[in-house]
Design an enzyme around this catalytic site. Structure first.
Site, PDB file in Angstrom:
ATOM      1  N   SER A 118      48.701  35.668  29.949  1.00  0.00           N
ATOM      2  CA  SER A 118      48.004  34.412  30.251  1.00  0.00           C
ATOM      3  C   SER A 118      48.544  33.342  29.312  1.00  0.00           C
ATOM      4  O   SER A 118      49.126  33.660  28.270  1.00  0.00           O
ATOM      5  CB  SER A 118      46.501  34.614  29.987  1.00  0.00           C
ATOM      6  OG  SER A 118      45.806  33.378  29.996  1.00  0.00           O
TER       7      SER A 118
ATOM      8  N   TYR B 248      39.198  37.751  25.262  1.00  0.00           N
ATOM      9  CA  TYR B 248      40.292  37.528  26.220  1.00  0.00           C
ATOM     10  C   TYR B 248      41.553  37.078  25.484  1.00  0.00           C
ATOM     11  O   TYR B 248      42.653  37.586  25.731  1.00  0.00           O
ATOM     12  CB  TYR B 248      39.838  36.480  27.235  1.00  0.00           C
ATOM     13  CG  TYR B 248      40.732  36.282  28.430  1.00  0.00           C
ATOM     14  CD1 TYR B 248      40.616  37.093  29.554  1.00  0.00           C
ATOM     15  CD2 TYR B 248      41.683  35.264  28.455  1.00  0.00           C
ATOM     16  CE1 TYR B 248      41.420  36.895  30.674  1.00  0.00           C
ATOM     17  CE2 TYR B 248      42.491  35.061  29.567  1.00  0.00           C
ATOM     18  CZ  TYR B 248      42.348  35.876  30.667  1.00  0.00           C
ATOM     19  OH  TYR B 248      43.153  35.668  31.777  1.00  0.00           O
TER      20      TYR B 248
HETATM   21  P1  NAD Z   1      40.568  38.670  40.104  1.00  0.00           P
HETATM   22  O1  NAD Z   1      39.171  38.822  39.600  1.00  0.00           O
HETATM   23  O2  NAD Z   1      40.828  37.970  41.390  1.00  0.00           O
HETATM   24  O3  NAD Z   1      41.267  40.103  40.203  1.00  0.00           O
HETATM   25  C1  NAD Z   1      41.111  41.075  39.224  1.00  0.00           C
HETATM   26  C2  NAD Z   1      41.516  42.412  39.791  1.00  0.00           C
HETATM   27  O4  NAD Z   1      41.313  43.394  38.767  1.00  0.00           O
HETATM   28  C3  NAD Z   1      40.658  42.842  40.988  1.00  0.00           C
HETATM   29  O5  NAD Z   1      41.461  43.567  41.896  1.00  0.00           O
HETATM   30  C4  NAD Z   1      39.614  43.748  40.340  1.00  0.00           C
HETATM   31  O6  NAD Z   1      39.062  44.698  41.241  1.00  0.00           O
HETATM   32  C5  NAD Z   1      40.467  44.417  39.296  1.00  0.00           C
HETATM   33  N1  NAD Z   1      39.686  45.026  38.216  1.00  0.00           N
HETATM   34  C6  NAD Z   1      38.775  44.453  37.402  1.00  0.00           C
HETATM   35  N2  NAD Z   1      38.269  45.382  36.568  1.00  0.00           N
HETATM   36  C7  NAD Z   1      38.900  46.553  36.856  1.00  0.00           C
HETATM   37  C8  NAD Z   1      38.823  47.870  36.348  1.00  0.00           C
HETATM   38  N3  NAD Z   1      37.975  48.193  35.351  1.00  0.00           N
HETATM   39  N4  NAD Z   1      39.607  48.810  36.894  1.00  0.00           N
HETATM   40  C9  NAD Z   1      40.441  48.513  37.913  1.00  0.00           C
HETATM   41  N5  NAD Z   1      40.567  47.290  38.441  1.00  0.00           N
HETATM   42  C10 NAD Z   1      39.805  46.323  37.907  1.00  0.00           C
HETATM   43  O7  NAD Z   1      41.338  37.987  38.890  1.00  0.00           O
HETATM   44  P2  NAD Z   1      42.792  37.320  38.780  1.00  0.00           P
HETATM   45  O8  NAD Z   1      42.581  35.910  38.400  1.00  0.00           O
HETATM   46  O9  NAD Z   1      43.653  37.664  39.937  1.00  0.00           O
HETATM   47  O10 NAD Z   1      43.310  38.048  37.463  1.00  0.00           O
HETATM   48  C11 NAD Z   1      44.369  38.982  37.457  1.00  0.00           C
HETATM   49  C12 NAD Z   1      45.023  38.971  36.088  1.00  0.00           C
HETATM   50  O11 NAD Z   1      45.602  37.692  35.854  1.00  0.00           O
HETATM   51  C13 NAD Z   1      44.064  39.226  34.930  1.00  0.00           C
HETATM   52  O12 NAD Z   1      44.688  40.031  33.966  1.00  0.00           O
HETATM   53  C14 NAD Z   1      43.812  37.844  34.388  1.00  0.00           C
HETATM   54  O13 NAD Z   1      43.463  37.859  33.033  1.00  0.00           O
HETATM   55  C15 NAD Z   1      45.171  37.216  34.598  1.00  0.00           C
HETATM   56  N6  NAD Z   1      45.183  35.746  34.589  1.00  0.00           N
HETATM   57  C16 NAD Z   1      44.472  35.038  35.508  1.00  0.00           C
HETATM   58  C17 NAD Z   1      44.523  33.665  35.472  1.00  0.00           C
HETATM   59  C18 NAD Z   1      43.808  32.798  36.473  1.00  0.00           C
HETATM   60  O14 NAD Z   1      43.804  31.573  36.290  1.00  0.00           O
HETATM   61  N7  NAD Z   1      43.226  33.345  37.519  1.00  0.00           N
HETATM   62  C19 NAD Z   1      45.268  33.019  34.494  1.00  0.00           C
HETATM   63  C20 NAD Z   1      45.961  33.781  33.566  1.00  0.00           C
HETATM   64  C21 NAD Z   1      45.910  35.144  33.639  1.00  0.00           C
END
Ligand code: NAD
Length: 260
Positions: free
Chosen positions: A142, A155
């Site tokens: 991130s 985080y």
């Molecule tokens: P999201 O909530 O849409 O997806 C998260 C995914 O992780 C889902 O498929 C969920 O079922 C799964 N998950 C959560 N807990 C779990 C567990 N204990 N075991 C197995 N699966 C699990 O979120 P996202 O925004 O797509 O995030 C994905 C990654 O990207 C994360 O690591 C997040 O920190 C990172 N990220 C997101 C953003 C953003 O702006 N959305 C920015 C930077 C980084």
């Protein structure tokens, strides 16, 4: 490009993970999906994306906070797919609170899912990658892996941790045909971020559209969300021949967030 390779994307039932899985499927990779919630919809979508290549798609519902379940996931990928060639550590959660009020159980869960799960998948995937003399580890960190924000201590700690972990793995595998990189997105409009927008709108008593505008304006100079598809394309580049000597890097895809 990835025909005959197998990619495991953790947390790929939603958001960024699903976006990356779709792009890798279009490149011909077989996919092992993981995550909570409905798996049949995402499975069908990914299968359709790779239809031209006749890809195989599987799913394992391991809870990425539990090392024994991660071992079962990796055993499934080995027995049903011949191992993992492209490992995308993406599963992640968020919790927002000041450090003195941060619930201990939330801290432990964030460290387990956003950081330790990548250690477990990586330690189990590397031996197979070494045997094949080819492998790609892509860790979804991130902008918070490079800089901090208030009220996100767990985080930020986990994401800085995974950037450091990526560098160590890159050095340990540097001569083996394996690369390890981190992708550091800024804001991407997924359920994880929608919740923060909705909370902000409720807290400040403003419309959701205004909360969205304010959220972008505060951190992301481009004032646009990055898309899961754009992150998938970067992952595909890291898997390509052109990316073969790119390792140990943290790739910011953040509309200028960390340039400030
Ligand atoms: P999201 O909530 O849409 O997806 C998260 C995914 O992780 C889902 O498929 C969920 O079922 C799964 N998950 C959560 N807990 C779990 C567990 N204990 N075991 C197995 N699966 C699990 O979120 P996202 O925004 O797509 O995030 C994905 C990654 O990207 C994360 O690591 C997040 O920190 C990172 N990220 C997101 C953003 C953003 O702006 N959305 C920015 C930077 C980084």
């Amino acid at each position: 490009m990835l025909k005959g390779k197998t990619a495991l994307v953790t947390g790929s039932t939603s958001g960024i993970g699903l976006g990356i899985a779709l792009v890798l499927a279009r490149q011909g990779a077989n996919l092992v999906l993981n995550g909570f919630g409905d798996a049949e919809g995402p499975k069908a979508e990914v299968l359709a994306a790779g239809k031209a290549h006749g890809i195989k798609v599987g799913y394992h519902g391991a809870d990425m906070s539990k090392p024994a379940e991660i071992e079962a996931l990796m055993a499934y990928a080995a027995s049903d797919f011949g191992g993992v060639d492209v490992l995308v550590n993406n599963a992640g959660i968020q919790h927002v609170a000041p450090v003195e009020d941060f619930p201990v159980a939330r801290w432990d869960a964030i460290i387990a899912i956003n950081l330790s799960s990548a250690f477990h998948t990586t330690r189990l995937a590397i031996p197979g990658m070494r045997r094949k003399a080819w492998g790609r580890v892509v860790n979804i960190a991130s902008a918070h892996g490079l800089v901090a924000s208030a009220n996100k201590s767990a985080y930020v700690a986990a994401k800085h941790g995974i950037v450091g972990f990526t560098k160590s793995v890159a050095l340990e595998t540097a001569t083996s045909g394996i690369t390890a990189n981190a992708i550091c997105p800024g804001w991407v409009l997924t359920p994880l971020v929608q919740k923060q927008i909705d909370d902000r709108a409720a807290r400040e008593g403003i419309p959701v559209a205004q909360a969205e505008k304010d959220l972008l304006g505060e951190k992301q100079p481009s004032l646009r969300f990055t898309t899961p598809e754009q992150l998938g394309e970067l992952a595909a580049f890291l898997c390509s021949a052109a990316g073969g000597n790119v390792t140990g890097q943290a790739w910011a895809v953040d509309g200028g967030w960390t340039a400030q």
